[in-house]
Every structure is written in structure tokens, then in C-alpha cells.
Scaffold this active site. Structure first.
Site, short mmCIF file in Angstrom:
data_model
loop_
_atom_site.label_atom_id
_atom_site.label_comp_id
_atom_site.label_asym_id
_atom_site.label_seq_id
_atom_site.Cartn_x
_atom_site.Cartn_y
_atom_site.Cartn_z
N THR A 20 47.77 44.69 23.63
CA THR A 20 46.42 45.17 23.31
C THR A 20 45.78 43.98 24.15
O THR A 20 46.20 42.96 24.37
CB THR A 20 46.13 44.86 21.71
OG1 THR A 20 44.68 45.37 21.60
CG2 THR A 20 46.21 43.29 21.30
N GLY A 21 44.40 44.29 24.22
CA GLY A 21 43.59 43.28 24.95
C GLY A 21 43.23 44.27 26.45
O GLY A 21 43.28 45.33 26.55
N THR B 131 43.20 48.29 21.25
CA THR B 131 44.18 49.16 20.92
C THR B 131 45.07 49.32 19.78
O THR B 131 45.21 48.25 19.38
CB THR B 131 45.05 49.07 22.25
OG1 THR B 131 44.49 49.35 23.57
CG2 THR B 131 46.26 50.19 22.37
N ARG C 297 39.05 55.45 34.76
CA ARG C 297 39.97 54.39 34.51
C ARG C 297 40.84 54.58 33.73
O ARG C 297 40.74 55.16 32.47
CB ARG C 297 38.87 53.45 34.05
CG ARG C 297 39.59 51.90 33.93
CD ARG C 297 40.10 51.82 32.56
NE ARG C 297 40.41 50.27 31.93
CZ ARG C 297 41.04 49.80 31.04
NH1 ARG C 297 41.09 50.60 30.03
NH2 ARG C 297 41.40 48.62 30.85
N VAL C 298 42.11 54.01 33.82
CA VAL C 298 43.24 54.04 32.86
C VAL C 298 43.80 52.61 32.67
O VAL C 298 43.97 51.83 33.91
CB VAL C 298 44.25 55.12 33.25
CG1 VAL C 298 45.75 54.75 32.63
CG2 VAL C 298 44.05 56.48 33.56
N GLY C 299 43.92 52.33 31.46
CA GLY C 299 44.42 50.67 31.33
C GLY C 299 45.98 50.72 31.05
O GLY C 299 46.63 51.72 31.51
N ASP C 300 46.42 49.88 30.19
CA ASP C 300 47.81 49.55 30.31
C ASP C 300 48.43 50.51 29.06
O ASP C 300 49.81 50.90 29.00
CB ASP C 300 48.12 48.22 29.78
CG ASP C 300 47.69 47.74 28.53
OD1 ASP C 300 46.38 47.84 28.45
OD2 ASP C 300 48.27 47.27 27.56
N GLY D 225 43.64 45.84 29.73
CA GLY D 225 44.50 46.36 30.31
C GLY D 225 44.88 45.76 31.53
O GLY D 225 46.40 45.91 32.17
#
Length: 325
Positions: free
Chosen positions: A238-239, A187, A215-218, A241
Site C-alpha cells: 500500500t502507499g 489500497t 494512470r495505473v499504480g502498483d 504505487g
């Protein structure tokens, strides 16, 4: 991929910057002296933050707002097909669809976000439109796409030949396993402090490569992937999520700064809290960067390999991040 991890070595940090009278205590994260404020300044994640910072800096040096700067900055990797984890050219999900997430937040705690957005090259600009032109904070999926089109954004195919080829190779085994510090979840998060002393932040991504469809991350979640408090500071993540969401990571970093911790220490404490909640972090990478109201910055990650791009009056630099392991 290897070129993304050839870090620029900084040897001059720790010396006094002649232009501003600042002295940094370490090669990653600063401590100001003489009560001076380091502004304007922009910081961002990873080496693709260098050209992004350059675009943001052009705004800041013309007395532009931190909000305009972070939007202009992250649009650079969003449009770059060689940045395979953000925007156009990003790795697709397991169905071959490029789905994008982004959020933006200003000095007044206004914020906007989009998630699971397809066919739009600049999700960060759509997120800003959500913030400014709707009563909502987040739009997702088809609704986000319809809104973007109504605002004049162009519908485009975001799957480049290179990403399509990689996806087809992945389909041969179809094994999903996040791998740290490679182009799977890099990210770009960006934080800026403008000449007026106001903060803003932006975060945008194409998410984890070959994720489940939907899928949705942070990254688009205010408080997880990004948080800005103009009285204290700002943070972005970052990383992987999922680990960040569980700890509301960026909000945690800002609250730790509120308690008196430096940006670097706040990031370190947040990382340590994530580690404490995990059974095994061998294959898990999470990193945070933070910027406080005085222009001090810092970051920290679980495993080495993370870096931070910085641009201020002293110049542009890419710094290796401190890590727990």
C-alpha cells in the site's frame, strides 16, 4: 478522515494465546512456537481491513479456500461508499472519472488483473474472471469493461456525490501532491492462509486521488502490488504505487522470506531498499504486509500511521505498524 486513524490499541499481544498455543514476539508480526501453524488466518491493510477480514473469515471457518476468502473480503470495501480509496465512492482522477485497479493470485500461481476499469463496482471479481476464463493475466480500460459486461457485471456510476464534491473543490487549484497517511492511496491488500495450508491474495484500489487520467499504480501488477508463492508466503503493498513498482515490492518481500527472513523483517528490508533509492522520503509512504506458510505475519512502512488488520482463531485485531521514521 480522522476516524480512519483512531487505532485500536492491543494490550494482550506478547502473551500466549490459550486457543492455539501461539506466542507473538511483538505487537506487529508474530513468531510461532512449538512448531505450530497459525491457520486459518487472514490479514489486510488499514482499518477498512477489519470488516473485510470478517467477511473473509466466514469463508475460512467453513473450510473455504483462501482464494474465495480474499475475494469475498475485499468486495466489502469495494462496495462501501465511505471507503474513499477503493471501488464505489473512490476518489476520481483529475477528469472526474473513477478508475479502478485490482489483482488476485492463488496457490498455484494463477493470477488475474484489471486496470483502468470504469463503471464496475467489483474489479476484484472481474480480475478473478480474467484469471479463470481467459488465457491472459491483465485486461485494461475499455477491453476490461467489455469483458466485465460480457460476464454479467452491472455497469454503474461509481462517482458518489461526496467524491464529486471533493473533486470539484480540488479543481479550484488543481494541485496534485500525494499526502501520506490520509485518504489518498489507502489500497486494501488482503492475504489469507486457509485450513488446508494454502495461500491466496487480493489487492484492489481506486488509486491516487486526482491522478492523471490513465494512470495505473502498483495494485493490479503481479509482483508489485501483490505476490503469492504457496511454498513460501505472500505479500501485498500500500502507499504510493510508483515507488512500489520500481522495486517490484511484493515479489521482493516474498523473496526475502525465502531467504529465511520473518514476514516483518522481509517487509522492513523491502522498505529500506525503497528508501535507499529515493532522494527524499519526507512525503512518501509505502507499507508492506506479509504472511508466511506457517501463518506468521508482519508488516513495515516508511512513516508511522500505517496499520494492519488481523483475524485468526485468537480473534480480530487492528495493529499499529512499525515504521522506519
Amino acid at each position: 478522515m480522522s476516524t480512519r486513524r483512531k487505532f485500536i490499541k492491543i494490550s494482550a499481544l506478547g502473551a500466549t494465546f490459550l486457543s492455539g498455543g501461539f506466542q507473538f514476539a511483538s505487537a506487529f508480526g508474530g513468531t510461532l512456537r512449538q512448531g505450530k501453524s497459525n491457520k486459518p488466518v487472514v490479514i489486510s491493510t488499514w482499518d477498512h481491513g477489519m470488516p473485510a477480514n470478517e467477511a473473509a473469515w466466514k469463508v475460512l471457518t467453513k473450510n473455504g479456500s483462501a482464494l474465495d476468502a480474499v475475494e469475498a473480503g475485499v468486495r466489502v470495501p469495494e462496495a462501501d461508499p465511505n471507503v474513499r480509496t477503493v471501488g464505489y465512492g473512490g476518489y476520481p482522477d483529475r477528469e472526474g472519472k473513477v478508475t479502478l485497479d485490482a489483482c488476485i493470485m492463488d496457490k498455484d500461481s494463477n493470477c488475474g488483473a484489471v486496470a483502468f476499469l470504469q463503471h464496475i463496482k467489483h474489479p476484484i471479481s472481474v480480475a478473478r474472471k480474467v484469471m479463470e476464463d481467459t488465457p491472459h493475466v491483465m485486461l485494461v480500460g475499455e477491453g476490461a469493461l467489455q469483458f466485465a459486461l460480457s460476464k454479467g457485471f452491472k455497469r454503474e456510476n461509481l462517482l458518489t456525490p461526496a467524491s464529486e464534491k471533493d473533486w470539484k473543490n480540488w479543481l479550484k487549484e488543481s494541485k496534485y501532491k500525494p499526502v501520506i497517511n490520509i485518504e489518498n492511496h489507502d489500497t486494501i491488500g488482503m492475504l489469507a492462509l486457509d485450513a488446508n495450508g494454502d495461500l491466496a491474495g487480493a489487492c484492489t484500489t481506486s488509486g491516487a486521488a486526482y491522478k492523471m487520467h490513465g494512470r495505473v499504480g502498483d495494485s493490479p501488477i503481479i509482483g508489485a502490488g501483490l505476490f503469492v508463492d504457496n511454498e513460501i508466503g505472500a505479500a501485498t503493498a500500500t502507499g504510493l504505487g510508483e515507488a512500489v513498482i520500481r522495486m517490484v515490492g511484493s515479489h521482493l518481500v516474498v523473496e526475502l522470506m525465502r531467504q529465511g527472513n520473518s514476514p516483518e523483517d522481509a517487509c522492513r528490508l523491502a522498505v529500506e531498499r525503497i528508501i535507499a533509492k529515493q532522494k527524499d522520503v519526507k512525503d512518501l509512504q509505502v507499507g508492506f504486509i506479509a504472511l508466511n506458510k506457517n501463518g506468521e505475519y508482519g508488516g513495515y512502512c516508511i512513516h508511522k500511521g500505517f496499520n494492519l488488520a488481523v483475524q485468526d482463531k485468537a480473534g480480530a485485531k487492528l495493529l499499529d505498524g512499525k515504521s522506519k521514521f
